[in-house]
Enzyme design. Structure first.
Site, PDB file in Angstrom:
ATOM      1  CG  PHE A 104      -2.312  -0.060   0.937  1.00  0.00           C
ATOM      2  CD1 PHE A 104      -2.979  -1.041   0.198  1.00  0.00           C
ATOM      3  CD2 PHE A 104      -3.257   0.981   1.454  1.00  0.00           C
ATOM      4  CE1 PHE A 104      -4.227  -1.136  -0.048  1.00  0.00           C
ATOM      5  CE2 PHE A 104      -4.681   0.620   1.264  1.00  0.00           C
ATOM      6  CZ  PHE A 104      -5.101  -0.471   0.369  1.00  0.00           C
ATOM      7  CD  GLN A 158      -6.269  10.330   2.764  1.00  0.00           C
ATOM      8  OE1 GLN A 158      -6.962   9.173   3.311  1.00  0.00           O
ATOM      9  NE2 GLN A 158      -5.032  10.237   3.165  1.00  0.00           N
ATOM     10  CG  HIS A 175      -8.856   7.799  -2.354  1.00  0.00           C
ATOM     11  ND1 HIS A 175      -8.351   7.101  -3.307  1.00  0.00           N
ATOM     12  CD2 HIS A 175      -8.495   6.764  -1.235  1.00  0.00           C
ATOM     13  CE1 HIS A 175      -8.079   5.678  -3.079  1.00  0.00           C
ATOM     14  NE2 HIS A 175      -8.027   5.665  -2.011  1.00  0.00           N
ATOM     15  CG  LEU A 223     -12.442   3.771  -2.421  1.00  0.00           C
ATOM     16  CD1 LEU A 223     -11.353   4.998  -2.284  1.00  0.00           C
ATOM     17  CD2 LEU A 223     -12.255   3.518  -1.049  1.00  0.00           C
ATOM     18  CD  GLU A 278      -2.984   3.640  -0.972  1.00  0.00           C
ATOM     19  OE1 GLU A 278      -3.852   4.834  -0.593  1.00  0.00           O
ATOM     20  OE2 GLU A 278      -2.007   3.565  -0.412  1.00  0.00           O
ATOM     21  NE  ARG A 291      -5.240   6.318   0.538  1.00  0.00           N
ATOM     22  CZ  ARG A 291      -6.367   5.729   1.215  1.00  0.00           C
ATOM     23  NH1 ARG A 291      -6.754   6.336   2.309  1.00  0.00           N
ATOM     24  NH2 ARG A 291      -6.572   4.544   1.185  1.00  0.00           N
ATOM     25  CG  HIS A 312     -11.031   8.683   1.026  1.00  0.00           C
ATOM     26  ND1 HIS A 312     -12.180   7.750   0.695  1.00  0.00           N
ATOM     27  CD2 HIS A 312     -10.096   7.927   1.613  1.00  0.00           C
ATOM     28  CE1 HIS A 312     -11.656   6.526   0.880  1.00  0.00           C
ATOM     29  NE2 HIS A 312     -10.603   6.621   1.812  1.00  0.00           N
ATOM     30  NE  ARG A 360      -7.465   7.664   6.602  1.00  0.00           N
ATOM     31  CZ  ARG A 360      -7.447   6.556   5.564  1.00  0.00           C
ATOM     32  NH1 ARG A 360      -6.844   5.369   5.741  1.00  0.00           N
ATOM     33  NH2 ARG A 360      -8.555   6.656   4.655  1.00  0.00           N
TER      34      ARG A 360
END
Lengths: 243, 565
Positions: B117, B230, B232, B242, B245, B276, B341, B376
Site C-alpha cells: 500500500f 484527505q 483520495h 472509491l 489503493e 495519498r 475521502h 493518513r
C-alpha cells in the site's frame, strides 16, 4: 433520452393514511443518474416528505432495496436510462410491512438473521499467531460474504411471503457461510434448528433469491448446502449407532 | 426517561469496537442514525495495516517500522506515542479479528495475506479481496449480536449535552416514531465518522454529514487539525466511488493522456504507491496541465494485472466499474479523479479517546488522536477505528465505574431536549423559507471550489465569507409539509447547522496555517515550516467564531526530515 420521466412512487404513512396510494412526480434525471439519485432529487426539489433509506450509493451497504418497474433491486445500482421507459414505478420491498413510503419494517428479516446464531464460533482462545487456513478451504465462505443483508432475497421469496416462520434465504445462506468456515466449531445441535420446514427444508427451490440478489450471492446454493450437510450428519449418526 | 451508563453514537467500526470492549455489566447502548451495517465503514476496500510479516517481501517488517511509516506519512504531525500505540496494537488485533470471524484472504501456509500500500516500507496491508471494510464491519456486528449489545437503530443524535465541563447525555430524534428523547448518560463515546459530504466530490456515503463533529464542537469540545482533509487519488470519474489503493498495490498504473506513467515525475521511487497526498496532487496537476482526459480525469490502468488477478483480488472494483461506469477494467483503463475521502482532523482526544470534557470520548474518523497527522496512510483508518474504538470503550467503562457525576443530569438533558423540540416545532410552523437541501448543495460547491487540494489565502477568505452567508440563510430554513416520522429533511436540517460549523473550522484552520504540510497545500506558502508550524491546531467554538490555539506535537524518536518517496 434525457426527457422528463414520470416517477410513480408508492406512498403510505400508516399513522395517517387509510391505505397506500401512488403519487406521480415529473422529473428529468441527469445522464447516468441512478434511481436513488433521481429519488433524492425528487425529494430535495419537489417533496421533502418522501421517505426512503439510503447510505453508500455504491451497492455495498444494503439500504436501498425496493421494487423498480416490477424488479427487486438496490436503487443505487439501477441507472434510470437502463429501464428504457419514461414511466418508472417505485414500490417498497414486498413481504415486509411499510413503515412509511419506501421504508419497510426490517425486523422480521433481522429476527431470522439473529435466529441462526450469525457469528463465528471458534474453539478456544485467539491462537497466538492466528488461525492457519488455506485459501482453498475458504472458497465456499467467500461466495457468501458478499451478502449485504439488503433483504431483496427475503422479499422475493414465495415461501417467506406465505409463511412468516420461514427464516428466508439470507439467514440460511449466512448459516451455511459459518458452518463452511474451517474456523467454526459449532456443534451439530446448532444445525437442528434449521432441520425443519421453517429452516432448510422450507425452500421451494424456485430460486427467486438467486435471481434477485444484487450481489450474486446465490443464497439457494447455501440452502442446498445446508440440506446436504443435514443429511450427511444424519447418515453419519445412523452408521455410528450401528457399528 | 431512561438513563444509561454509556451511550455509543455510531455503529461503524469504531462504535462497534467500543461496544465490544465496554464492560458488559454496564447499561450500554449503541445509537445510530442508520442500521449499523449501513455505516460507511462498509465501503472500505483495500485493507488494514499490521506488521505481520507474512508477505515474502515483508519478512523484516516490525510494528516499529509501521510506526515510522505512519509518522513520516503524517508529515511529522502525528503524535509519535499515539502512532506507536496504534501500530503495536495492530498485530494482535489481526489475530483477534481473525478469531472473531473476519474472512481474510490467505497466503499459502494459511496465514493472513498482505499487499503493498502507499507510503509503506513493506507489504503489510491485510485484506479480504477488496471488501475489507465490509467483512470487518459485518464481523464486528455479528460479535455484537453474540454479546447482546443493545442497539437503537435509526435514531439521530441531535445534541451532546454538557454541564460544568461534564458530559450529561444526549438528545435524540427517533426516526420511526418521530419522538424526541432526552438520554442522560454517565459517559458518551462519539464514533460518528467523517464529514465527507461537506464536499461536492466525495467518496463518502451520503450519510457522512459530519454532524457528530459539529455537535461536540458546539458542546465545548475543541476540534483539532481540521485543515487536514484527505483527497483520495483514485475515485471513479462521475460518481466519485472509491477505487481502492489496493488496485495500485496489486500493480495498477496511473496514466496521463500521453500514455505515460506520470508518477515518475513526482515520486520516482514509490511511483503509484507514494502516499495519498502526493499522488492526489500529482493527478490534479496533470489534469490542470492539460494532461488529463476531458480536463477531468486520468486513467488507472489495471490491464497489467490480467483477468485472473483482477477477478480474485479486486472483484468489487470490477463490479463497481461494470455497474457504475459500464467498463471492464480487464480490458479498459478506469477514468479516475481525486475526491474528498477522509478527515485527519476531528474531535480533540488523547490516546485513550478522552476529550477535555469529563465523560465524553470519541474514536474513529470523527476523532483526532492524532495518529494520522497531516496525511493518513491507506490501511490505517480501519486500524485506527478498531484500535481506538476498543480503547475508548475500555476507558469510558473505567470512567463510569470510578468517576464522579453531576447530581441531576436528567434536568440538563431534559431542558436541552425541550429546546430541540421547540426548535423543530418552530421549523415546522414556518410555511416559507430556505430549502435545506439547496443550502447543502451550495455549501458543497463552495468547499470543493475553494477548499480543495490546492489552497490559497484569497480562496479561503472567500470560502469563509460564503459560509458566513450560508449561516444567515440557514436561519431561514424550514420543514416543508407535515413530516414527522422518518423525516430525513429534519435529519439534514439538524446536521446542516453543525456542518456549517465544521466547514468554518476547516477553513479557519486552513487559512491560519501558512505552510504546506501533508494534505494541506498552500500555493501561497508551498513549503513545510517546522520552525513555526510543527504544532496541532485547536479550535474552540465561541459566539464570535472559532478561537485558535496551538499545541506542540509529541516528537520523541523520529526527528522531522524531508519526505521523499
Amino acid at each position: 433520452m434525457n426527457m422528463h420521466s414520470t416517477f410513480r412512487i408508492l406512498r403510505f404513512d400508516p399513522k395517517k393514511d387509510k391505505k397506500p396510494y401512488f403519487q406521480e412526480y415529473r422529473h428529468q434525471p441527469k445522464p447516468k443518474d441512478s434511481i436513488l439519485e433521481a429519488l433524492k432529487d425528487i425529494r430535495n426539489e419537489q417533496d421533502p416528505s418522501l421517505a426512503f433509506r439510503y447510505s453508500c450509493r455504491e451497492a455495498v451497504c444494503g439500504s436501498c432495496g425496493m421494487v423498480i418497474n416490477g424488479q427487486i433491486d438496490l436503487a443505487c445500482r439501477i441507472q434510470v436510462e437502463s429501464l428504457q421507459s419514461d414511466l418508472i414505478v417505485v414500490e417498497p420491498l414486498p413481504n415486509l410491512e411499510i413503515q412509511k413510503d419506501l421504508f419497510v419494517d426490517m425486523e422480521p428479516f433481522w429476527a431470522a438473521y439473529r435466529e441462526i446464531q450469525p457469528y463465528l464460533q471458534p474453539e478456544g482462545d485467539v491462537p497466538e499467531k492466528g488461525h492457519r487456513v488455506e485459501e482453498k478451504k475458504m472458497e465456499k465462505v467467500f461466495q457468501y460474504i458478499t451478502c449485504v443483508l439488503c433483504a431483496c432475497c427475503y422479499s422475493s421469496c414465495p415461501v417467506a411471503s406465505r409463511d412468516g416462520r420461514y427464516l428466508g434465504p439470507a439467514a440460511l445462506a449466512k448459516l451455511f457461510r459459518f458452518i463452511s468456515d474451517p474456523r467454526d466449531s459449532r456443534p451439530y445441535a446448532a444445525l437442528k434448528k434449521v432441520d425443519s420446514p421453517a429452516g432448510a427444508w422450507g425452500c421451494d427451490t424456485v430460486f427467486r433469491c438467486n435471481v434477485v440478489c444484487p450481489k450474486s450471492v446465490r443464497p439457494a446454493d447455501g440452502i442446498e448446502g445446508l440440506r446436504r450437510k443435514l443429511v450427511a450428519e444424519k447418515t453419519k449418526r445412523i452408521f455410528k449407532r450401528k457399528p | 426517561m431512561i438513563s444509561h451508563d454509556l451511550l455509543i453514537v455510531g455503529g461503524g467500526l469504531a462504535g462497534l469496537a467500543a461496544a465490544m470492549s465496554a464492560d458488559p455489566k454496564l447499561k450500554v447502548a449503541v445509537i445510530s442514525k442508520v442500521h449499523p451495517l449501513r455505516s460507511h465503514s462498509v465501503a472500505a476496500q483495500g485493507g488494514i495495516n499490521a506488521a505481520l510479516g507474512n508477505h515474502p517481501n515483508g519478512k523484516d517488517d516490525a510494528w516499529e517500522k509501521h510506526a515510522f511509516d505512519t509518522i513520516k506519512g503524517s508529515d511529522y504531525l502525528a503524535d509519535q506515542d499515539a502512532a506507536e500505540l496504534l501500530c503495536q496494537k495492530a498485530v494482535p488485533l489481526m489475530y483477534e479479528l481473525d478469531h472473531w470471524g473476519v474472512p481474510f484472504s490467505r497466503f499459502p501456509g494459511g496465514v493472513i495475506a498482505q499487499r503493498p500500500f502507499g507510503g509503506a516500507g513493506f507489504p503489510r496491508t491485510c485484506y479480504a479481496a477488496d471488501r475489507t471494510g465490509q467483512v470487518i464491519l459485518h464481523t464486528l456486528y455479528e460479535q455484537a449480536v453474540r454479546r447482546n449489545v443493545t442497539f437503537l437503530d435509526e435514531w439521530l443524535v441531535a445534541n451532546l449535552v454538557v454541564g460544568d465541563g461534564k458530559c450529561l447525555g444526549l438528545v435524540a430524534y427517533e426516526l420511526g416514531s418521530g419522538k424526541i428523547h432526552p438520554l442522560p448518560a454517565k459517559a458518551v463515546i462519539f464514533a460518528t465518522g467523517g464529514y465527507g459530504r461537506v464536499y461536492l466530490r466525495s467518496s463518502n456515503a451520503y450519510i457522512n454529514l459530519g454532524g457528530g463533529i459539529g455537535m461536540a464542537y458546539r458542546a465545548g469540545v475543541p476540534l483539532k487539525d481540521m485543515e487536514f482533509v484527505q483527497f483520495h487519488p483514485t475515485t471513479l470519474y462521475g460518481k466519485n466511488i472509491l477505487i481502492t489503493e489496493g488496485a495500485r498495490g496489486e500493480g495498477g498504473y496511473l496514466i496521463n493522456n500521453e500514455g505515460r506513467r506520470f508518477m515518475e515525475d513526482y515520486a520516482p521511487k514509490a511511483m503509484e504507491l507514494a502516499p495519498r497526498d502526493i499522488v492526489a496532487r500529482a493527478i490534479q496537476r496533470e489534469i490542470d496541465k492539460g494532461n488529463g482526459f476531458e480536463n477531468q480525469y486520468v486513467h488507472l490502468d489495471l490491464r497489467p494485472l490480467g483477468r485472473e488477478k483482477i477477478e480474485k483480488r479486486l472483484p468489487a472494483i470490477q463490479e463497481i466499474c461494470l455497474r457504475f461506469a459500464s467498463l471492464d477494467p480487464v480490458d479498459t483503463p478506469i477514468p479516475i479523479q481525486p475526491a474528498q475521502h477522509y478527515s485527519m482532523g476531528g474531535i480533540d482526544v488523547d490516546k485513550y479517546g478522552a476529550s477535555p470534557i469529563e465523560g465524553f470520548y470519541a474514536a474513529g474518523e470523527c476523532a483526532c488522536v492524532s495518529v494520522h497527522g497531516a496525511n493518513r496512510l491507506g490501511g490505517n483508518s480501519l486500524l485506527e477505528a478498531v484500535v481506538f474504538g476498543k480503547i475508548a470503550g475500555e476507558a469510558a467503562s473505567a470512567f463510569v465505574k470510578t468517576g464522579s457525576f453531576p447530581d441531576k443530569p436528567q434536568k440538563g438533558v431534559a431542558e436541552e431536549a425541550q429546546r430541540f423540540f421547540s426548535k423543530v416545532k418552530s421549523l415546522r410552523e414556518r410555511d416559507t423559507g430556505e430549502n435545506v437541501f439547496k443550502l447543502l448543495d451550495k455549501l458543497k460547491l463552495l468547499m470543493s471550489d475553494k477548499v480543495g487540494i490546492f489552497r490559497k489565502g484569497k480562496d479561503l477568505q472567500e470560502a469563509l465569507e460564503g459560509v458566513t452567508e450560508l449561516k444567515e440563510e440557514s436561519k431561514r430554513a424550514f420543514i416543508f409539509g407535515s413530516c414527522d416520522r422518518y423525516c430525513q429533511e429534519l435529519v439534514v436540517l439538524t446536521e446542516f447547522d453543525y456542518m456549517l460549523d465544521v466547514a468554518e473550522a476547516i477553513i479557519v484552520a486552513a487559512l491560519a496555517r501558512e505552510e504546506t504540510r501533508g494534505s494541506h497545500y498552500r500555493t501561497d506558502f508551498p513549503v513545510r515550516d517546522d520552525n513555526n508550524w510543527l504544532k496541532h491546531t485547536l479550535l474552540t467554538w465561541t459566539e464570535k467564531g472559532p478561537e485558535i490555539t496551538y499545541r506542540p506535537v509529541k516528537v520523541d524518536k523520529y526527528q522531522p526530515q524531508e519526505r521523499k518517496y
